[in-house]
Scaffold this motif. Sequence first.
Motif, PDB file in Angstrom:
ATOM      1  N   GLU A  89       3.883  -4.270   8.427  1.00  0.00           N
ATOM      2  CA  GLU A  89       2.526  -4.138   7.727  1.00  0.00           C
ATOM      3  C   GLU A  89       3.209  -3.649   6.780  1.00  0.00           C
ATOM      4  N   VAL A  90       3.537  -1.966   7.208  1.00  0.00           N
ATOM      5  CA  VAL A  90       3.543  -0.989   6.623  1.00  0.00           C
ATOM      6  C   VAL A  90       4.640  -1.010   5.516  1.00  0.00           C
ATOM      7  N   ILE A  91       6.341  -1.569   6.391  1.00  0.00           N
ATOM      8  CA  ILE A  91       7.457  -2.058   6.419  1.00  0.00           C
ATOM      9  C   ILE A  91       7.174  -2.819   4.905  1.00  0.00           C
ATOM     10  N   GLN A  92       6.081  -4.273   5.055  1.00  0.00           N
ATOM     11  CA  GLN A  92       6.696  -5.537   4.135  1.00  0.00           C
ATOM     12  C   GLN A  92       5.735  -4.649   3.034  1.00  0.00           C
ATOM     13  N   LEU A  93       4.520  -3.690   3.048  1.00  0.00           N
ATOM     14  CA  LEU A  93       3.557  -3.248   1.717  1.00  0.00           C
ATOM     15  C   LEU A  93       5.005  -2.726   1.217  1.00  0.00           C
ATOM     16  N   ILE A  94       6.157  -1.598   1.828  1.00  0.00           N
ATOM     17  CA  ILE A  94       6.803  -0.935   1.106  1.00  0.00           C
ATOM     18  C   ILE A  94       7.436  -1.829   0.215  1.00  0.00           C
ATOM     19  N   ARG A  95       8.772  -2.576   1.171  1.00  0.00           N
ATOM     20  CA  ARG A  95       9.217  -3.365   0.391  1.00  0.00           C
ATOM     21  C   ARG A  95       8.971  -4.219  -0.542  1.00  0.00           C
ATOM     22  N   ALA A  96       7.921  -4.317  -0.809  1.00  0.00           N
ATOM     23  CA  ALA A  96       6.912  -5.582  -1.903  1.00  0.00           C
ATOM     24  C   ALA A  96       6.475  -4.504  -3.222  1.00  0.00           C
ATOM     25  N   ALA A  97       6.369  -3.490  -2.367  1.00  0.00           N
ATOM     26  CA  ALA A  97       6.159  -2.496  -4.085  1.00  0.00           C
ATOM     27  C   ALA A  97       7.490  -1.758  -5.000  1.00  0.00           C
ATOM     28  N   ASP A  98       7.057  -2.350  -6.293  1.00  0.00           N
ATOM     29  CA  ASP A  98       8.265  -1.913  -8.008  1.00  0.00           C
ATOM     30  C   ASP A  98       8.762  -0.453  -7.627  1.00  0.00           C
ATOM     31  N   ASP A  99       7.661   0.109  -6.893  1.00  0.00           N
ATOM     32  CA  ASP A  99       8.259   1.610  -7.340  1.00  0.00           C
ATOM     33  C   ASP A  99       7.876   2.343  -6.129  1.00  0.00           C
ATOM     34  N   VAL A 100       7.785   3.929  -6.224  1.00  0.00           N
ATOM     35  CA  VAL A 100       7.050   5.087  -5.564  1.00  0.00           C
ATOM     36  C   VAL A 100       5.331   4.814  -5.327  1.00  0.00           C
ATOM     37  N   ALA A 101       5.214   5.303  -6.590  1.00  0.00           N
ATOM     38  CA  ALA A 101       3.655   5.315  -7.006  1.00  0.00           C
ATOM     39  C   ALA A 101       3.183   4.078  -6.469  1.00  0.00           C
ATOM     40  N   THR A 102       3.834   2.787  -6.609  1.00  0.00           N
ATOM     41  CA  THR A 102       2.848   1.524  -6.596  1.00  0.00           C
ATOM     42  C   THR A 102       2.602   1.626  -4.778  1.00  0.00           C
ATOM     43  N   ALA A 103       4.077   2.345  -4.382  1.00  0.00           N
ATOM     44  CA  ALA A 103       3.869   1.867  -2.548  1.00  0.00           C
ATOM     45  C   ALA A 103       2.481   3.184  -1.863  1.00  0.00           C
ATOM     46  N   ARG A 104       2.967   3.806  -3.045  1.00  0.00           N
ATOM     47  CA  ARG A 104       2.334   5.496  -2.314  1.00  0.00           C
ATOM     48  C   ARG A 104      -0.031   4.422  -2.283  1.00  0.00           C
ATOM     49  N   THR A 105       0.478   3.656  -3.171  1.00  0.00           N
ATOM     50  CA  THR A 105      -1.057   3.684  -4.142  1.00  0.00           C
ATOM     51  C   THR A 105      -1.933   2.390  -2.607  1.00  0.00           C
ATOM     52  N   ARG A 106      -0.781   1.715  -2.995  1.00  0.00           N
ATOM     53  CA  ARG A 106      -1.275   0.572  -1.782  1.00  0.00           C
ATOM     54  C   ARG A 106      -1.734   0.669  -0.468  1.00  0.00           C
ATOM     55  N   LEU A 107      -0.538   2.121   0.009  1.00  0.00           N
ATOM     56  CA  LEU A 107      -0.772   2.621   1.077  1.00  0.00           C
ATOM     57  C   LEU A 107      -2.160   3.065   1.831  1.00  0.00           C
ATOM     58  N   MET A 108      -2.498   3.501   0.541  1.00  0.00           N
ATOM     59  CA  MET A 108      -3.682   4.490   0.706  1.00  0.00           C
ATOM     60  C   MET A 108      -4.984   3.807   0.701  1.00  0.00           C
ATOM     61  N   GLN A 109      -4.645   2.416   0.167  1.00  0.00           N
ATOM     62  CA  GLN A 109      -5.726   1.799  -0.183  1.00  0.00           C
ATOM     63  C   GLN A 109      -5.396   0.836   1.009  1.00  0.00           C
ATOM     64  N   VAL A 110      -4.306   0.190   1.499  1.00  0.00           N
ATOM     65  CA  VAL A 110      -4.969  -1.143   2.122  1.00  0.00           C
ATOM     66  C   VAL A 110      -4.740  -0.049   3.295  1.00  0.00           C
ATOM     67  N   PHE A 111      -4.310   1.251   4.470  1.00  0.00           N
ATOM     68  CA  PHE A 111      -4.883   2.162   4.822  1.00  0.00           C
ATOM     69  C   PHE A 111      -5.590   2.699   5.212  1.00  0.00           C
ATOM     70  N   ASP A 112      -6.496   3.642   4.075  1.00  0.00           N
ATOM     71  CA  ASP A 112      -7.313   3.910   3.476  1.00  0.00           C
ATOM     72  C   ASP A 112      -6.413   5.750   4.594  1.00  0.00           C
ATOM     73  N   LEU A 113      -4.958   6.011   3.912  1.00  0.00           N
ATOM     74  CA  LEU A 113      -4.995   7.036   4.017  1.00  0.00           C
ATOM     75  C   LEU A 113      -4.356   7.827   2.323  1.00  0.00           C
ATOM     76  N   SER A 114      -5.093   9.427   2.859  1.00  0.00           N
ATOM     77  CA  SER A 114      -4.851  10.312   1.866  1.00  0.00           C
ATOM     78  C   SER A 114      -3.593  10.171   1.374  1.00  0.00           C
ATOM     79  N   GLU A 115      -3.697  11.372  -0.068  1.00  0.00           N
ATOM     80  CA  GLU A 115      -2.519  11.455  -0.505  1.00  0.00           C
ATOM     81  C   GLU A 115      -0.884  12.278   0.229  1.00  0.00           C
ATOM     82  N   ILE A 116      -1.753  13.058   0.721  1.00  0.00           N
ATOM     83  CA  ILE A 116      -0.552  13.625   1.493  1.00  0.00           C
ATOM     84  C   ILE A 116       0.211  12.755   2.782  1.00  0.00           C
ATOM     85  N   GLN A 117      -0.815  11.813   2.880  1.00  0.00           N
ATOM     86  CA  GLN A 117      -0.619  11.633   4.403  1.00  0.00           C
ATOM     87  C   GLN A 117       0.925  10.115   3.430  1.00  0.00           C
ATOM     88  N   ALA A 118       0.448   9.202   2.876  1.00  0.00           N
ATOM     89  CA  ALA A 118       0.937   8.716   2.357  1.00  0.00           C
ATOM     90  C   ALA A 118       2.326   8.938   2.341  1.00  0.00           C
TER      91      ALA A 118
END
Length: 823
Positions: free
Chosen positions: A402-431
């Motif tokens: 799911e992490v790989i799919q989420l990153i591939r589907a993101a338009d840019d790094v900022a979007t991937a970071r935001t979606r990781l933080m929202q979906v998996f409840d990660l901090s910005e440092i972890q993302a």
Amino acid sequence: MPRRKPTQSEDLFDVEEKIVEIDVQEEMEGAFLEYAYSVIYSRALPDARDGLKPVQRRILYAMHELGLRPDRGHVKCSRVVGEVMGKYHPHGDTAIYDAMVRMAQPFTMRLPLVDGHGNFGSLDDGPAASRYTEARMASAALLMTASLDEDTVDFVPNYDEQLTQPEVLPAAFPNLLVNGASGIAVGMATNMAPHNLVEVIGAARHLIANPGADLEALMRFVPGPDLPLGGRIVGLDGIREAYETGRGSFRTRATARIENVTPRRKGIVVTDLPYLVGPEKVIEKVKQLVQSKKLQGIADIIDLTDRTKGLHLVIEIKTGFNPEAVLEQLYKLTPMEESFGINNVALVDGQPRTLGLRQLLQVYVDFRTDVVRRRTAHRLGRKKDRLHLVEGLLIAVLDIDEVIQLIRAADDVATARTRLMQVFDLSEIQANHILDLQLRRLTKFSRLELEAERDDLRREIERLQILLDDPQQLLALVSEELAEVALRHGTPRRTVLLESDGASGMTSAAGAPAVRGGAAPLEVADDPCWVLLSSTGLLARAAADGELGTGGRRSKHDVLTSRVRATARGHVGLLTSAGRLVRLSVVELPSLPPTAGAPSLSGGAPLSAFVDLPPGEQALALCTLDPEGPGLALGTRQGVVKRVHPDYPGNKESFEVIALKEGDGVVGAVQLSTGEETLVFVTSDAQLLHFPASVVRAQGRAGGGMAGVKLSTGATVVGFSAVDPSAENVVVTVSGPPGAAPGTDAGSVKVTDMWAYPAKGRATGGVRCHRFLRGEAVLTLGWAGAAPPLAASANGVPVDLPETNDKRDGSGVPAQGPIAAVG
């Protein structure tokens, strides 16, 4: 016609606002105060925390930054000097190089901080230029800079504010007391004597354990300075005054003995000189006094100093002159006796203060505690940061697809970071950490490995947090680290401490009195005394006012392994592993001051000052030369026992007392007091045999002894003792791996009641006394004697022994450190 442009001087006087009137007195006072402040705080006085002047601190920091560790090659000193001058110390290369040379000289520093390669000078000559010499950090310098990158000290800007440098070094040992300091500032100066590392750390640890300890308690650990090249300190009153007030003085005296330099002429052999006094200075002064007729009785002075024997001055005495009286004149008129003024001035919280021993130790302990606290807090923060990342990786590994799919589907790094933080409840440092990882690295992480790392981090965080929360545990850690430094870098005391002139008065072998300044002879009364030998080879005599007991007694950092009764003008014998007995004059041994309880050998002198033993030959024990006594009992490596009939020759300085077979050697010797003692053998294969000394017939010096213990193939004797059968005795055995030697491996140690082992006849095999653990194959040490036993490492550091074990053939417990001697 063009107008002439005014000159600079004309323009200066034409513009009135450029003329500033100042008061010369105020300007001079201000400039002088600024200069004085700079000299005091930036050049001349050491900091009480790390014991370094700014230039010394900057040299060590620059070498640390250059990576000049002891395990790497030397570099040109000019390179280090240029690095220090260009980045940290803009005061000229000469001052920097001079400070660097001092830190590398073993005759100046008790524990050198720089490992020099090349000509770094001597007591009489200066060093070679920096372009010819090379250097790197000494092992002790690593202790000064350890944990420098763990936020242990504050950093301040350098002189041009382009770089930063440490305000103080972490200093894992009390450098100011160990190495001393000297410097002249404006209106004040400092002059501090070097001390023994083991003694200073012992006092610091005692202060940690007993915050209310007074000066008397601390001086039981630090009886006085310990100078780099040894020598003797005469008179201890000034030392105590300095330890109490920060100011005092003491006299340092050369170590000298009177010998026959030719069959018809005596001479004075000087082997140690006072602190920072070179042989050239003494020779020049003696020649000047002889030429001016102020010193008589000297025929010649020869300097035989070399790298093998060290300092060796021979002063030949004319026939008909009393060498003892000439020696006293040398002490009085030449630098063979000098005064050292102690002035313990150092910077404390940026202010120059005069400190006593307790204040110096307290400042260091407080500083070191703060260093360890800051280091612990830094490590705790790093562990927490790593734990935070590991917890994020665990979440990502569980849902890797799911992490790989989420990153591939993101338009840019900022979007991937935001979606990781929202979906998996990660901090910005972890993302960010997950995004920074390459995909191939992310797949390598296994859940089990990450969970194991997470659990380890949590345990380490808990341990570090407990240290920060509990001041007592933090102090205990500081004390443990100091003990480790003493164990690894400690060396025996070199300087002999003497209460007064009477204790150091030199006499000839015949006991002729010395004369001081033409006054009455300094008679040494022929009173009864004890002669003592420690495990590190210190010799001394102590007044026989009280009994020493039957067992060994602990010195400041040592154990007594042999003692015999004698008289101050008499002689005793020193038995060696080669079966040789060397005659020693008791009056030449340093006299210990009277103390409550057991005496301390901190004021003793090294064995090498009285006898030169060939390589491989070791001093084992002391004995009396009484022709009427029961004699001496010896045990050899191959199991031979011998009682020596005391028919010792009176005209020989050394002679053999046993005829040894090839490859054999004496491992133990005991002076018998009644002849009814019990003799004890301990072998390398853990066999113990004891039998009465009365069954061993006394032999003359030429005899080879008789069978003492029956040895199995490959076994040797590792211990031979004699005990009083009516006393409470114990046996100490130390085991180790195959091929281990005493004092090299901690191994296992066991203490057992002596009478738990049944007696067997002479020349039998004995009974098992120690059961080996896994990895152990031999006994490295065996000792029997009166309880309680005391143990020490090879450099004299005490090693605690376990409680008595009731099982005579039981196994030992892990020793707290390598044991080289038991007393």
